[in-house]
Every structure is written in C-alpha cells, then in structure tokens.
Write a protein that holds these residues in place. Structure first.
Motif, PDB file in Angstrom:
ATOM      1  N   GLU A 155      -0.903  -1.256  17.701  1.00  0.00           N
ATOM      2  CA  GLU A 155      -0.539   0.165  17.799  1.00  0.00           C
ATOM      3  C   GLU A 155      -0.334   0.658  19.141  1.00  0.00           C
ATOM      4  N   ARG A 180      -3.338  -0.776  21.304  1.00  0.00           N
ATOM      5  CA  ARG A 180      -4.575  -0.527  20.438  1.00  0.00           C
ATOM      6  C   ARG A 180      -4.282  -1.711  19.448  1.00  0.00           C
ATOM      7  N   ILE A 181      -5.488  -2.186  18.819  1.00  0.00           N
ATOM      8  CA  ILE A 181      -5.439  -3.089  17.648  1.00  0.00           C
ATOM      9  C   ILE A 181      -4.926  -2.271  16.559  1.00  0.00           C
ATOM     10  N   GLY A 182      -3.895  -2.530  15.705  1.00  0.00           N
ATOM     11  CA  GLY A 182      -3.370  -1.790  14.606  1.00  0.00           C
ATOM     12  C   GLY A 182      -4.150  -2.024  13.205  1.00  0.00           C
TER      13      GLY A 182
END
Lengths: 245, 245
Positions: free
Chosen positions: B49, B57-59
């Motif tokens: 995301e 960033r990690i979604g």
C-alpha cells in the motif's frame, strides 16, 4: 510471471489454507508445469511451505512480512492492551476490524470466557452491512464505497438483517451522529454487537472496535460507553504512536 | 519477474517497514523503471500500500495471507489463551517462538505490567544461541542446524553471553535432559529467561514458550514449573487441534 505468482498466493484463503499442486494450478488458472515452477520459487523464498502430505501452505516468511502491515499487525499491537482490558472487564467478545474495499477484515478477536459464539476469525472477511464494526466502517467510508455497497445485493444472515438500502442509510447517519453502532441480531439470532470508531491522527476513521454479547443479557446502553471509551483510548494510543514515529 | 517481485517484498523488514521507490529499487538491486512497474502490480494486488507520503508499506492483503500460515497465526491462536494465563498469573513477559533456519522468530509476545523491557517484537528474529526460547529450539533442531550455528560466529550481547561452542553443546544437552532452558543475563544484563518446548502431535518440537523476568527478582526454580506446565498445555491444545482437523 509476478502476476501469476500472485495468482497462486491469492488462491489461498480461510476456506483453502492448504492445497495440492493440481488444486493450485486449477484455482490460479495455469498449466501444471508453470504452477510447479512458480511454486518452487515461492517455497524457495519462504512464501509457501510444504507439509507432511506434500500440500502447500502459507510460509512463515509471509507471516513475518504480514506482521509489518501497519493496518494489520501495527494497529493490532497498539490496540491489544485496550482490547484485553475491555475483554477482562466485560468477559465478552471483543473485536477489532478495518475496512478493505467493500468488506470488513477482522484484525483481532478476543473471545470472552463463556461468551456467545461469533462467526469471525482473525484475517477473515465479512459484509460491511451487518456487524457492529462493519456499520461503523461503512458509516465513515467514502460516498462511492457506501453507494457501491448499498446499490449492490445486501446479504441477509437472519430475519433481523437490515437489507433495505434506505433503512441502512438512516442507520449509518445515526452512527455518524451518535458515535456508535448497534447490530441487533443482524448476524446471528443470539448476538448483539456495539461498535465505535477509531481515528488516526488526522481524525480519519481507520478502524472500529466492538463488543459482541448474547442478545438479552446486557443493555446496549451499558455497553456503548465501554466500547466508546475503549475506541477513544486506542485513538489516543495511535496518535502517540504517530508522534513517536 | 516473480523472483524480482519477491526481492522487492524481501526488501521490507522490521528496520525498513516503509520505503520509497528509489530505496526499494536500490535494496532489491534493479533499475527504477523495473521496480516502478513491479511495485504497481504489487499495489494493484494489495501486497503493498502507499501511505500519505507516497512511500510503500506492506498491505493488508499480505497480512491476511500471513494469517493463514500454520506456524504463525495458527500456532499463535491455539497458544494465546495459555500465554494470557501465564502472563496474568506471573505479570511477567511471556514469549512464543519458532525456529526458521538458524534463527528464532517471535510469534507472540505479551508484556507483563511493569515487567523488565525485552528486545523482541512479534515477527522479529533473533539469534538461537542467547534466549530461553532459542536454546530450546536449538537443542531440538536437526544436527546440521546445530553444527551450522555452533560452527559459525556466535553473537555476544552481554559479558554473560555464552559464545563457546562446547559450553553451548553442554547447555543444549541439559535442555534436552531437563525439559527446559535458562538464559541468565545472556541477552541483557537485567533479564533472565526460562524456556520450555512445545511439541506437535508426533512429538516433534515445533515451538517454545518462555517467561522473561528481571534478574534477581524470581528464582528459576519457581519459574520453571510454570513455563513447563504452560508448554505442555499448549502441546495438548495443538494435539486436539490436529485431531479436530
């Protein structure tokens, strides 16, 4: 090939946590030989693991990576002490959820000792229209999301589920005015849920917390202040987290 | 391209939870244009995301997938009630960990109220040789893993960290005989940790649980039965889970 690798990962879900090569190839819509090669790469990297039977499962490395998601693990860790307080004080089910598109995703769930059974699981999805957390998240979603949900088919879970778009619009307006939601036997006939919004440092609603109790055992008027207080405490904790970097 | 997509995901870690396009391209070792195209695919799918600043960033979708990992979320959910009991009874830090290769991965951590600060985080990694959980997991690791760890450089954290391979071999033999480990100020000079093994339905050690207390405040002889009892209760819960499917 990245798209095809993601299609293999996307074949996994709560209903399909373990799959064979042929099941994966079928679900991801690709030849066995392609699936076999890509699965080899995914296992090598640690995204997938093979169990004793040779089936593929989600690997620890993907879990580690997922733990870095700010809307998943980050939110969960900041909120957890407050959720535990709420659970210990009420001995009821406590839930924490975020919105992803037109669905609720449950980020944490603490089952109360002897509390009413609930249908949700961590990492699971649910309709926005029926649950306490869902009504809060839908009430604060962008208009296009609301119209997308209210204009589509609204799923019925019980005879009490509200499936009329206009009635739901009125309920969502109430949620925005009152600062909490009540889902009364809309998911199962034995449960009542009260939800409240959690905001980020700019005042945007980014998550919701709820208590789910057995219908008839506690008045919403008793539960509402508890849930709202907990939601505000989590909102404060998030703001402190942002300031601290 | 799958390999390159995974390299972009692998660039994220506890020390780098958010990165710009150019940071990601550099860490994954690929041209900006390639990184840009692959990142677009990863965002589209929900693996990543973008935040307000445009950083990646990690979604949430990767967090949802990670929640299906049996050695991560599955283990955590079965163990959590027992970890909470241990935490409430002792008011100390409780940790749950598994081994991944030659490292410990922490799957859950409950901080005791007023307990000694610990260095670990959920989803974080640590050396197998120093912590209570690490000593348990190393004691029950395959011989090749033990020799790999003991034959390499053994990291020192404090003046009490055991870095001599022969002394560690004796400690690991004791862990196997006694059914618990003690790490006395080997990670920080103010902490003592007691660990015990969790087994799967075939008797394989698959995880470890530990209590981490301030050095000098509690005797290991008091802590050991508590940790061992908790580890056995989790072992039983896992066996029941396997039987229930």
């Amino acid at each position: 090939m990245l798209t095809r690798g993601l299609a293999l990962l996307g074949a996994f879900g709560p209903a399909r946590p373990a799959m064979t090569l042929s099941q994966l190839a079928r679900h991801a819509g690709m030849p066995l030989s392609t699936a076999h090669r890509l699965l080899g790469e995914l296992v090598e990297w640690g995204a997938l693991e093979r169990d004793d039977t040779g089936s593929y499962r989600i690997g620890l490395r993907l879990w580690e990576l997922g733990a870095l998601a700010p809307r998943g693990q980050g939110l969960r860790e900041r909120a957890l002490p407050f959720l535990e307080d709420l659970s210990q004080i009420t001995r009821e089910n406590v839930q924490l959820a975020v919105r992803e598109g037109t669905e609720v995703v449950f980020v944490e769930r603490i089952g109360g000792s002897g509390a009413v059974p609930v249908l949700t699981r961590v990492g699971g999805r649910f309709a926005l229209t029926a649950t306490g957390v869902g009504l809060v998240l839908l009430a604060h979603a962008p208009t296009e999301v609301q119209e997308d949900v209210l204009g589509g088919r609204i799923e019925r879970f019980t005879e009490r589920t509200v499936t009329d778009a206009d009635e739901l619009r009125r309920m969502l307006a109430d949620v925005r005015v009152n600062g909490f939601s009540i889902s009364d036997r809309q998911v199962t006939m034995d449960a009542l849920s009260v939800g409240a919004p959690i905001q980020d440092e700019r005042g945007q609603v980014v998550a919701a917390v709820s208590l789910v109790v057995r219908h008839g055992t506690a008045s919403p008027h008793t539960l509402t202040p508890l849930v709202r207080t907990s939601a505000r405490a989590i909102t404060r904790a998030l703001a402190e987290g942002y300031r601290a970097g």
